[in-house]
Design an enzyme around this catalytic site. Structure first.
Site, PDB file in Angstrom:
ATOM      1  N   TYR A 158      16.409  29.839   7.451  1.00  0.00           N
ATOM      2  CA  TYR A 158      15.167  30.557   7.767  1.00  0.00           C
ATOM      3  C   TYR A 158      15.038  30.831   9.255  1.00  0.00           C
ATOM      4  O   TYR A 158      15.342  29.965  10.080  1.00  0.00           O
ATOM      5  CB  TYR A 158      13.948  29.737   7.324  1.00  0.00           C
TER       6      TYR A 158
ATOM      7  N   LYS B 100       0.848  -1.206   0.000  1.00  0.00           N
ATOM      8  CA  LYS B 100       0.000   0.000   0.000  1.00  0.00           C
ATOM      9  C   LYS B 100       0.882   1.255   0.000  1.00  0.00           C
ATOM     10  O   LYS B 100       2.098   1.166   0.274  1.00  0.00           O
ATOM     11  CB  LYS B 100      -0.919  -0.020   1.227  1.00  0.00           C
TER      12      LYS B 100
HETATM   13  C1  LIG Z   1      -0.056  -2.084   6.694  1.00  0.00           C
HETATM   14  C2  LIG Z   1      -0.563  -3.404   7.112  1.00  0.00           C
HETATM   15  C3  LIG Z   1       0.307  -4.490   7.325  1.00  0.00           C
HETATM   16  C4  LIG Z   1       1.819  -4.356   7.280  1.00  0.00           C
HETATM   17  O1  LIG Z   1       2.294  -3.768   8.459  1.00  0.00           O
HETATM   18  P1  LIG Z   1       3.874  -3.580   8.733  1.00  0.00           P
HETATM   19  O2  LIG Z   1       3.939  -3.090  10.109  1.00  0.00           O
HETATM   20  O3  LIG Z   1       4.354  -2.580   7.741  1.00  0.00           O
HETATM   21  O4  LIG Z   1       4.482  -4.911   8.513  1.00  0.00           O
HETATM   22  C5  LIG Z   1      -0.257  -5.728   7.609  1.00  0.00           C
HETATM   23  N1  LIG Z   1      -1.598  -5.882   7.682  1.00  0.00           N
HETATM   24  C6  LIG Z   1      -2.455  -4.859   7.510  1.00  0.00           C
HETATM   25  C7  LIG Z   1      -3.921  -5.093   7.638  1.00  0.00           C
HETATM   26  C8  LIG Z   1      -1.970  -3.592   7.224  1.00  0.00           C
HETATM   27  O5  LIG Z   1      -2.824  -2.571   7.069  1.00  0.00           O
END
Ligand SMILES: *Cc1c(COP(=O)(O)O)cnc(C)c1O
Length: 362
Positions: free
Chosen positions: A255, A35
């Site tokens: 800045y 994702k």
């Molecule tokens: C994002 C997510 C993961 C992965 O989590 P990590 O901590 O990056 O390994 C696994 N399961 C779900 C449902 C997620 O939303």
């Protein structure tokens, strides 16, 4: 592109991390979580390089589309399920699995025309109180899915851990126990582990593990870095020194003139800033590597530039390579300086940067 700021993506490191996941959870199938553009790494290139996984997890239809367009024909799970009935035709067409986490999604399934049954993953809320049915609702929801003509027969079960990143978390123990108790009677594939679960909570590996962060070579466990678990960072954020000045004691830098030279000293200017995804909250003292030498940020990060104390490296020259994070400077460390988590830094890397792939492509 001529601007020196760039992102290096090491695909060999990615595959190395995948092999580490296999060592941690040798009996589980692997759903790579990609994702948010594969945590900022580029979803198509990451998926193409991960030929060894059993499926992919994404947050939305658009991300799933990108995967199918890149020629990925493996299982793809929409982790938040369908949001609306309008998504159902595309879900069928793209052969996506969906998470069913709330009663409203049954209405949505009832309202849709379903010609090819959809693979569903029924989600239990085991204590995080984000998505999922309560333990008391699981049996009824399971039955509802079983009876639904639009849902394929092999329903799976999942839940998500809230605190697996904290070693010895009492909450994680409770979540694992609840998931195990609630799902005991069901003949189904089960999934609970994120990266932290894979590393620190063996008992939650089950049929499918869902690694995100650790795939990208970053420690999911608080207080550790990737090295501690034999993981190798996939992303490096790099740039160069584009100017060096020798300033006088008391000269302000950047800045707001928030920082002034404590003595006569050299200051380096780096072509990278918060407009590239470097965190503006990383303050003076944040480590930055110039030609491999440890230097520190001074003054406020600008959109396109950072200013660096070069007293530790008086031999620095314009054009010297600068590492903002990567193998020799873990993003976990920069996240700590910026009072955030590595996830946010990786996802925040800006698309205006040039992305360069290293290692064997997929
Ligand atoms: C994002 C997510 C993961 C992965 O989590 P990590 O901590 O990056 O390994 C696994 N399961 C779900 C449902 C997620 O939303």
């Amino acid at each position: 592109m001529t601007r020196p700021a760039k992102v290096i993506i090491d695909l060999d490191a990615l595959r190395h991390n995948l092999s580490r996941i296999r060592q941690f959870a040798p009996h589980s199938k692997i759903m790579a979580i990609v994702k948010a553009d594969a945590y900022g790494h580029g979803i198509a290139r990451i998926a193409a390089a991960l030929t060894g996984v059993d499926g992919f997890g994404v947050a939305c239809l658009e991300e799933a589309c990108q995967l199918r367009e890149a020629g990925i024909d493996k299982k793809i799970l929409l982790l938040e399920g369908p949001y609306s009935v309008e998504e159902i035709p595309a879900i069928q067409q793209l052969r996506l699995d969906v998470v069913i986490h709330h009663q409203f999604q049954f209405t949505l399934l009832n309202d849709a025309v379903i010609t090819s049954p959809i693979n569903a993953w029924l989600k239990l809320d085991s204590g995080m109180h984000r998505l999922g049915f309560a333990a008391t609702e699981i049996a009824a929801s399971w039955a509802q899915l079983k009876q639904h003509e639009g849902v394929a027969g092999n329903i799976r079960l999942l839940s998500h851990l809230a605190s697996a990143n904290e070693p010895d978390s009492a909450m994680t123990k409770k979540q694992i126990e609840l998931f195990s108790n609630v799902t005991k009677g069901f003949q189904a594939e089960k999934s609970l582990a994120n990266s932290a679960g894979i590393i620190a909570w063996k008992e939650c590996h089950l049929d499918w593990v869902r690694p995100g962060l650790m795939l990208y070579g970053v420690s999911p466990i608080d207080g550790n870095t990737a090295d501690d678990f034999g993981l190798s960072p996939v992303m490096s954020l790099e740039s160069e020194l584009i100017s060096i000045k020798n300033l006088k004691q008391g000269d302000p830098v950047g800045y707001g003139a928030s920082w002034s030279c404590p003595e006569d000293m050299p200051i380096g200017i780096v072509a990278a800033g918060y407009g590239d995804g470097f965190p503006r909250h990383a303050g003076s003292g944040t480590t930055i590597l110039v030609n491999g030498r440890s230097c520190s940020l001074v003054g406020r990060a600008s959109m396109d530039m950072l200013t660096i104390d070069l007293r530790n490296y008086p031999g620095a020259r314009i054009g010297d390579p600068v590492l903002l994070w990567g193998k020799e400077l873990p993003v976990e460390v920069i996240a700590r300086y910026a009072d955030t988590i590595p996830y946010e830094l990786l996802c925040g890397v800006h698309k205006r940067l040039e992305f360069i792939e290293r290692g064997q492509p997929g």
